[in-house]
Design a protein around this motif. Structure first.
Motif, PDB file in Angstrom:
ATOM      1  N   VAL A 214       0.839  -1.193   0.000  1.00  0.00           N
ATOM      2  CA  VAL A 214       0.000   0.000   0.000  1.00  0.00           C
ATOM      3  C   VAL A 214       0.879   1.249   0.000  1.00  0.00           C
ATOM      4  O   VAL A 214       1.701   1.423   0.897  1.00  0.00           O
ATOM      5  CB  VAL A 214      -0.920   0.025   1.235  1.00  0.00           C
ATOM      6  CG1 VAL A 214      -1.755   1.298   1.247  1.00  0.00           C
ATOM      7  CG2 VAL A 214      -1.802  -1.200   1.262  1.00  0.00           C
ATOM      8  N   PRO A 215       0.743   2.120  -1.023  1.00  0.00           N
ATOM      9  CA  PRO A 215       1.512   3.374  -1.008  1.00  0.00           C
ATOM     10  C   PRO A 215       1.090   4.231   0.179  1.00  0.00           C
ATOM     11  O   PRO A 215      -0.090   4.526   0.347  1.00  0.00           O
ATOM     12  CB  PRO A 215       1.143   4.028  -2.340  1.00  0.00           C
ATOM     13  CG  PRO A 215       0.573   2.930  -3.174  1.00  0.00           C
ATOM     14  CD  PRO A 215      -0.062   1.978  -2.234  1.00  0.00           C
ATOM     15  N   ALA A 216       2.027   4.627   1.041  1.00  0.00           N
ATOM     16  CA  ALA A 216       1.714   5.447   2.209  1.00  0.00           C
ATOM     17  C   ALA A 216       1.285   6.840   1.771  1.00  0.00           C
ATOM     18  O   ALA A 216       1.733   7.341   0.742  1.00  0.00           O
ATOM     19  CB  ALA A 216       2.941   5.542   3.122  1.00  0.00           C
ATOM     20  N   PRO A 217       0.424   7.515   2.559  1.00  0.00           N
ATOM     21  CA  PRO A 217      -0.043   8.862   2.184  1.00  0.00           C
ATOM     22  C   PRO A 217       1.073   9.867   1.995  1.00  0.00           C
ATOM     23  O   PRO A 217       0.942  10.785   1.189  1.00  0.00           O
ATOM     24  CB  PRO A 217      -0.950   9.244   3.371  1.00  0.00           C
ATOM     25  CG  PRO A 217      -1.402   7.942   3.948  1.00  0.00           C
ATOM     26  CD  PRO A 217      -0.243   7.008   3.782  1.00  0.00           C
ATOM     27  N   ASP A 218       2.181   9.716   2.757  1.00  0.00           N
ATOM     28  CA  ASP A 218       3.255  10.683   2.650  1.00  0.00           C
ATOM     29  C   ASP A 218       4.325  10.299   1.634  1.00  0.00           C
ATOM     30  O   ASP A 218       5.355  10.941   1.525  1.00  0.00           O
ATOM     31  CB  ASP A 218       3.910  10.903   4.023  1.00  0.00           C
ATOM     32  CG  ASP A 218       4.485   9.596   4.597  1.00  0.00           C
ATOM     33  OD1 ASP A 218       4.192   8.524   4.032  1.00  0.00           O
ATOM     34  OD2 ASP A 218       5.214   9.682   5.613  1.00  0.00           O
ATOM     35  N   ARG A 219       4.097   9.214   0.906  1.00  0.00           N
ATOM     36  CA  ARG A 219       5.093   8.760  -0.063  1.00  0.00           C
ATOM     37  C   ARG A 219       5.059   9.650  -1.303  1.00  0.00           C
ATOM     38  O   ARG A 219       3.996  10.008  -1.782  1.00  0.00           O
ATOM     39  CB  ARG A 219       4.826   7.305  -0.437  1.00  0.00           C
ATOM     40  CG  ARG A 219       5.825   6.715  -1.411  1.00  0.00           C
ATOM     41  CD  ARG A 219       5.736   5.203  -1.450  1.00  0.00           C
ATOM     42  NE  ARG A 219       6.454   4.603  -0.339  1.00  0.00           N
ATOM     43  CZ  ARG A 219       6.165   3.403   0.175  1.00  0.00           C
ATOM     44  NH1 ARG A 219       5.168   2.711  -0.312  1.00  0.00           N
ATOM     45  NH2 ARG A 219       6.867   2.924   1.165  1.00  0.00           N
ATOM     46  N   ALA A 220       6.208   9.997  -1.840  1.00  0.00           N
ATOM     47  CA  ALA A 220       6.290  10.855  -3.023  1.00  0.00           C
ATOM     48  C   ALA A 220       5.752  10.134  -4.247  1.00  0.00           C
ATOM     49  O   ALA A 220       5.712   8.895  -4.306  1.00  0.00           O
ATOM     50  CB  ALA A 220       7.740  11.275  -3.261  1.00  0.00           C
ATOM     51  N   ALA A 221       5.355  10.928  -5.257  1.00  0.00           N
ATOM     52  CA  ALA A 221       4.775  10.352  -6.473  1.00  0.00           C
ATOM     53  C   ALA A 221       5.746   9.390  -7.161  1.00  0.00           C
ATOM     54  O   ALA A 221       5.351   8.334  -7.656  1.00  0.00           O
ATOM     55  CB  ALA A 221       4.368  11.464  -7.424  1.00  0.00           C
ATOM     56  N   GLY A 222       7.034   9.766  -7.182  1.00  0.00           N
ATOM     57  CA  GLY A 222       8.017   8.894  -7.822  1.00  0.00           C
ATOM     58  C   GLY A 222       8.117   7.547  -7.146  1.00  0.00           C
ATOM     59  O   GLY A 222       8.251   6.501  -7.798  1.00  0.00           O
ATOM     60  N   GLU A 223       8.043   7.528  -5.795  1.00  0.00           N
ATOM     61  CA  GLU A 223       8.078   6.261  -5.062  1.00  0.00           C
ATOM     62  C   GLU A 223       6.836   5.428  -5.372  1.00  0.00           C
ATOM     63  O   GLU A 223       6.916   4.197  -5.522  1.00  0.00           O
ATOM     64  CB  GLU A 223       8.162   6.534  -3.571  1.00  0.00           C
ATOM     65  CG  GLU A 223       9.459   7.168  -3.097  1.00  0.00           C
ATOM     66  CD  GLU A 223       9.442   7.396  -1.599  1.00  0.00           C
ATOM     67  OE1 GLU A 223       9.781   6.458  -0.867  1.00  0.00           O
ATOM     68  OE2 GLU A 223       9.063   8.512  -1.183  1.00  0.00           O
ATOM     69  N   CYS A 224       5.695   6.105  -5.462  1.00  0.00           N
ATOM     70  CA  CYS A 224       4.452   5.394  -5.794  1.00  0.00           C
ATOM     71  C   CYS A 224       4.544   4.748  -7.167  1.00  0.00           C
ATOM     72  O   CYS A 224       4.104   3.600  -7.361  1.00  0.00           O
ATOM     73  CB  CYS A 224       3.274   6.357  -5.745  1.00  0.00           C
ATOM     74  SG  CYS A 224       2.903   6.998  -4.104  1.00  0.00           S
ATOM     75  N   GLU A 225       5.094   5.461  -8.116  1.00  0.00           N
ATOM     76  CA  GLU A 225       5.235   4.907  -9.465  1.00  0.00           C
ATOM     77  C   GLU A 225       6.087   3.647  -9.456  1.00  0.00           C
ATOM     78  O   GLU A 225       5.784   2.658 -10.137  1.00  0.00           O
ATOM     79  CB  GLU A 225       5.825   5.958 -10.404  1.00  0.00           C
ATOM     80  CG  GLU A 225       4.886   7.114 -10.697  1.00  0.00           C
ATOM     81  CD  GLU A 225       5.406   8.024 -11.792  1.00  0.00           C
ATOM     82  OE1 GLU A 225       6.538   7.801 -12.260  1.00  0.00           O
ATOM     83  OE2 GLU A 225       4.671   8.951 -12.179  1.00  0.00           O
ATOM     84  N   ALA A 226       7.177   3.669  -8.686  1.00  0.00           N
ATOM     85  CA  ALA A 226       8.055   2.494  -8.602  1.00  0.00           C
ATOM     86  C   ALA A 226       7.314   1.303  -8.018  1.00  0.00           C
ATOM     87  O   ALA A 226       7.468   0.157  -8.486  1.00  0.00           O
ATOM     88  CB  ALA A 226       9.285   2.835  -7.771  1.00  0.00           C
TER      89      ALA A 226
END
Length: 623
Positions: free
Chosen positions: A2-14
């Motif tokens: 689950v992508p954390a709410p504070d995770r950056a967009a680039g991290e989410c994409e990865a």
């Protein structure tokens, strides 16, 4: 994961590239809060956007709509507007403030993002459609993301969604509006190319498209399909081809012959369109100007030198009745974007047989495409032959001009036709005014250092004006004055034109001499004029050394410039000349047709003062 709410967009994409689309609603909701579109999520997870949307909705992840209170909560607002957002925690449903009405409603898609000044014509059409449909008893709903335009004003339509013009965003708001009342359909014809491209995905989502069908829209846009239709109707086109690679483009250009007009498919304002004169320029274009693929080919057309371009706006109803609302002759030759071209309504030089043939061809194409609403056709006339350049089954940039010049509110008529009315019921009559209207474009060149004033197939104007009078010369003069150009009544005219234009300019230059002008010319042009009895003062080109023509212009000794060039090298060599004319506010014309028209305007001003009258005085009835 689950992508954390504070995770950056680039991290989410990865994470998405590694693990795929999240299977939990909360995780997907967090991605939507971060601004990930279905298209982008599909690209990252190797899924189609429709599959992403299907999974998202199954998980209950939908946008909600919030209201902007235009009265700042001081008292009840009757003109709120709405925007979408994703909110909540994935457990409790977020509150939606849309409150759709129970009325019969029609949604109009606006023009979306445009360069400054290049969307006002489509904005005009959207607003007039709102007025016409509201008068007919429908609730009007506008969707637009561009706050610059009047159509996005909160009090123009009954309801406004301040939303991006994407299939995802439009489909979601349509679903909300369908919760109450009856949605008759969407209008995509009035906002230009941006909403037109949404017709197919919206239809695939089960949303009715009012007016011309998405298949007919695609038929007009798809080069191969449209070419088959042209052949079926026994009409003419310039030689053309479609390329998805540099190799294909070179082969097509060599077959057609240089110069060619080349442009991407599905663009607005002629963006990235160029006239290409040789192989090197073609290779640069294919390498630098556009992204070429099977889905985004480039269109290559033979460039018809010295052809007259003609714009036509027409209306058609569901019973295939056609009304030709306006035929406009461009003053610039074919190859100049219609948004940049001065034009005359009615045509000022075309013979009646050509006008009749253009009307016939327009009606034939409107019926073949089963157009309902507006249609624009661009023709080129060369050596008595009529060529079809482009057909757009939508509102065009010329609609406001035609409406004002003829006294016919054609955008309003088109909206009612798309809602199911007939041409007969609207009782449209042909304009009875005995006048000529000339549209002239307004350019921002003087505000940008180093910009050339030479016009081409990519639109550069940011406005337009209209001159109206009893004859072409007076109307043209008014249009020049309205656009901020001078109409000189005396002084010196500088003439330097390419070889193929020299003969055509003899007569207008003689007319200027009769009006009291003196002539200044470069060597080759001076020799040619002398052979035809016109005395001129010789002057050097800039590259020939001083004193040269630019020196005379800066000294205030030139009041009018006629300068035409051919080829990339000549364009570069004469740049300083055109830039000097612009910055010193010297009237300049870079086409033969423009030069001829300017002479008629100058003659009209010399003959007497231009008078002013209210627009409605040119028509026997108000509109």
């Amino acid at each position: 994961m689950v992508p954390a709410p504070d995770r950056a967009a680039g991290e989410c994409e990865a994470v998405i590239r590694k693990d795929g689309l999240p299977k939990e609603g909360k995780a997907l909701l967090e991605l939507k809060k971060k601004g990930f579109s279905d298209d982008r999520l599909g690209e990252l997870a190797n899924l189609s956007s429709s599959e992403v949307a299907k999974r998202r909705r199954a998980l209950g992840v939908r946008p909600v709509y919030k209201r902007i209170d235009t009265c700042a909560a001081e008292f009840e607002s009757h003109t709120p507007y709405l925007y979408s957002c994703y909110e909540g925690d994935g457990h409790r449903p977020a509150q939606c403030e849309a409150e759709p009405s129970d009325r019969k409603k029609i949604i109009i898609l606006g023009g979306g993002p445009n360069r400054i000044g290049q969307g006002i014509e489509f904005d005009y059409c959207c607003v007039h459609a709102v007025y016409a449909l509201r008068d007919a008893g429908y609730e009007t709903i506008m969707v637009n993301c561009n706050p610059e335009t009047v159509s996005t004003d909160y009090d123009t339509s009954d309801r406004l969604y301040f939303e991006p013009l994407t299939a995802e965003d439009v489909i979601e708001l349509v679903e909300v509006e369908r919760r109450s009342g009856e949605l008759l359909g969407l209008i995509v014809q009035f906002g230009g190319q941006t909403p037109l491209k949404l017709a197919k995905p919206l239809e695939a989502a089960g949303i009715p498209i009012l007016g011309t069908s998405p298949d007919a829209i695609d038929l007009a846009e798809d080069r191969e399909r449209f070419q088959k239709l042209i052949h079926k109707l026994a009409l003419r086109q310039p030689e053309n081809g479609t390329a998805t690679s540099e190799v294909q483009a070179i082969k097509i250009a060599e077959t057609i012959g240089y110069p060619v007009v080349i442009r991407p498919s599905y663009v607005l304002g002629g963006r990235a369109m160029q006239i290409v004169y040789d192989l090197d320029a073609l290779q640069r274009y294919m390498r630098d100007a556009v992204k070429v693929s099977g889905a985004n080919p480039v269109l290559i057309d033979s460039y018809l030198r010295d052809a007259i371009e003609v714009d036509v706006d027409a209306l058609a109803d569901k019973d295939q009745n056609v009304f030709v609302a306006g035929i406009m002759e461009h003053i610039e030759e074919a190859g100049i974007h219609s948004g940049d071209s001065a034009c005359s309504l009615p045509p000022y030089s075309l013979p009646n047989k050509i006008i009749t043939e253009i009307e016939r061809q327009t009606e034939a194409m409107a019926k073949a495409l089963q157009v309902v609403g507006l249609m624009n056709v661009q023709y080129a006339v060369k050596d008595g032959d009529v060529y079809v350049l482009e057909v757009n089954p939508r509102a065009s940039r010329t609609v406001p001009f035609v409406a004002k010049a003829t006294g016919q509110p054609i955008a309003k008529f088109a909206a009612r036709l798309m809602a199911g009315e007939s041409l007969k019921s609207l009782a449209i009559k042909k304009n009875r005014g005995k006048h000529v209207a000339v549209k002239e474009a307004v350019f921002p060149f003087a505000r940008f250092p180093g910009i050339d004033v030479i016009l081409g197939p990519e639109m550069r104007s940011t406005g337009e004006v209209m001159g109206l009078d009893q004859d072409f010369g007076r109307a043209f003069a008014k249009s020049q004055l309205g656009a901020g150009s001078k109409v000189p009544v005396g002084g010196q005219v500088f003439v330097s034109v390419k070889d193929q234009d020299k003969a055509a300019l003899v007569k207008p230059v003689k007319r200027l001499v009769e009006l009291g002008f003196k002539v200044v010319a470069t060597g080759g042009t001076a020799d040619f004029l002398a052979k035809h009895g016109i005395v001129s003062q010789r002057v050097n080109k800039v590259l020939q050394g001083r004193p040269h023509i630019v020196d005379l212009m800066k000294d205030g000794k030139i009041q009018l410039v006629f300068n035409t060039v051919d080829g990339a090298s000549a364009l570069t060599d004469s740049f300083t000349l055109r830039r000097t004319a612009l910055m010193n506010k010297i009237a300049y014309y870079t086409t033969v047709a423009g030069a001829k028209a300017s002479v008629e305007g100058i003659a009209a001003v010399n003959a007497g003062a231009l008078d002013v009258a209210p627009l409605q005085s040119y028509f026997k009835s108000t509109f």
